[in-house]
Design a protein around this motif. Sequence first.
Motif, mmCIF file in Angstrom:
data_model
loop_
_atom_site.group_PDB
_atom_site.id
_atom_site.type_symbol
_atom_site.label_atom_id
_atom_site.label_comp_id
_atom_site.label_asym_id
_atom_site.label_seq_id
_atom_site.Cartn_x
_atom_site.Cartn_y
_atom_site.Cartn_z
ATOM 1 N N GLY A 119 4.037 5.488 39.118
ATOM 2 C CA GLY A 119 3.863 6.943 39.622
ATOM 3 C C GLY A 119 5.110 7.765 39.454
ATOM 4 O O GLY A 119 6.227 6.860 39.586
ATOM 5 N N GLU A 120 5.373 8.861 39.764
ATOM 6 C CA GLU A 120 6.427 9.561 39.909
ATOM 7 C C GLU A 120 7.085 9.223 41.107
ATOM 8 O O GLU A 120 6.527 9.137 42.318
ATOM 9 N N PRO A 121 8.602 9.022 41.174
ATOM 10 C CA PRO A 121 9.112 8.436 42.211
ATOM 11 C C PRO A 121 9.071 9.659 43.500
ATOM 12 O O PRO A 121 9.560 10.737 43.113
ATOM 13 N N SER A 122 8.864 9.135 44.508
ATOM 14 C CA SER A 122 9.088 10.371 45.549
ATOM 15 C C SER A 122 10.550 10.165 46.386
ATOM 16 O O SER A 122 11.268 9.375 45.518
ATOM 17 N N ILE A 123 10.896 10.915 47.215
ATOM 18 C CA ILE A 123 12.174 11.162 47.793
ATOM 19 C C ILE A 123 12.495 9.963 48.614
ATOM 20 O O ILE A 123 13.421 9.418 48.695
ATOM 21 N N VAL A 124 11.307 9.320 49.254
ATOM 22 C CA VAL A 124 11.408 8.107 49.946
ATOM 23 C C VAL A 124 11.691 6.949 48.903
ATOM 24 O O VAL A 124 12.484 6.089 49.164
ATOM 25 N N ASP A 125 11.158 6.986 47.792
ATOM 26 C CA ASP A 125 11.703 5.819 46.765
ATOM 27 C C ASP A 125 13.100 6.100 46.310
ATOM 28 O O ASP A 125 13.632 5.099 46.225
ATOM 29 N N GLU A 126 13.517 7.131 46.240
ATOM 30 C CA GLU A 126 14.688 7.339 45.618
ATOM 31 C C GLU A 126 15.780 6.816 47.063
ATOM 32 O O GLU A 126 16.804 6.309 46.611
ATOM 33 N N LYS B 243 15.116 4.670 49.271
ATOM 34 C CA LYS B 243 14.878 3.228 49.024
ATOM 35 C C LYS B 243 15.810 2.565 48.085
ATOM 36 O O LYS B 243 16.475 1.702 48.255
ATOM 37 N N ARG C 118 11.809 5.707 35.117
ATOM 38 C CA ARG C 118 10.479 5.405 35.624
ATOM 39 C C ARG C 118 9.893 4.515 34.786
ATOM 40 O O ARG C 118 9.118 3.611 35.511
#
Length: 159
Positions: free
Chosen positions: A88-95, A97, A41
């Motif tokens: 920010g904390e990565p979301s599942i969408v970020d993961e 991507k 992060r």
Amino acid sequence: MRPRLPPVQPLVTGLSSSTRRGGLVNVAEVDVTGNRALGTRFEVKGFPTLLYFTKGTMYKYQGPRELEALTKYANGGYKDTAGSPVPGEPSIVDEFKKAFTQIFSSITYYLKNPGKVKENEWGFLAAGLVIGTVFCSFIFMTFTMMGPAPPPPTKPKSS
């Protein structure tokens, strides 16, 4: 061989003591080898990495590993350096991507360099295609079977 850096622990303790009196700076130490998500992060690539956070902005300390220099930086010297927004904390969408970007980069690399594909990588590609097909089929069937909600029951007509 990398140059040996001086230990940071005495500096962290000294900085904590010297800034605690004014109540302006909180000092924390994190072992990112035990918390890889935090290291990812904050883009920690080497050790020690010293970061300063204030008002939603993150500053990477690049100066000498000396108590006086660190204290000066924490007491306002950071303003002379470029900061970036605190991620920010990565979301599942970020993961997802990130995963798709890595997959796309790998596929592009191997399309440009087909001679670099090793024998075991063909197996991983085949396994990935099978697992992906099964996963997508499962998702498709789940949403297809759910379908639209049935209409509410109608009252019988009285004669």
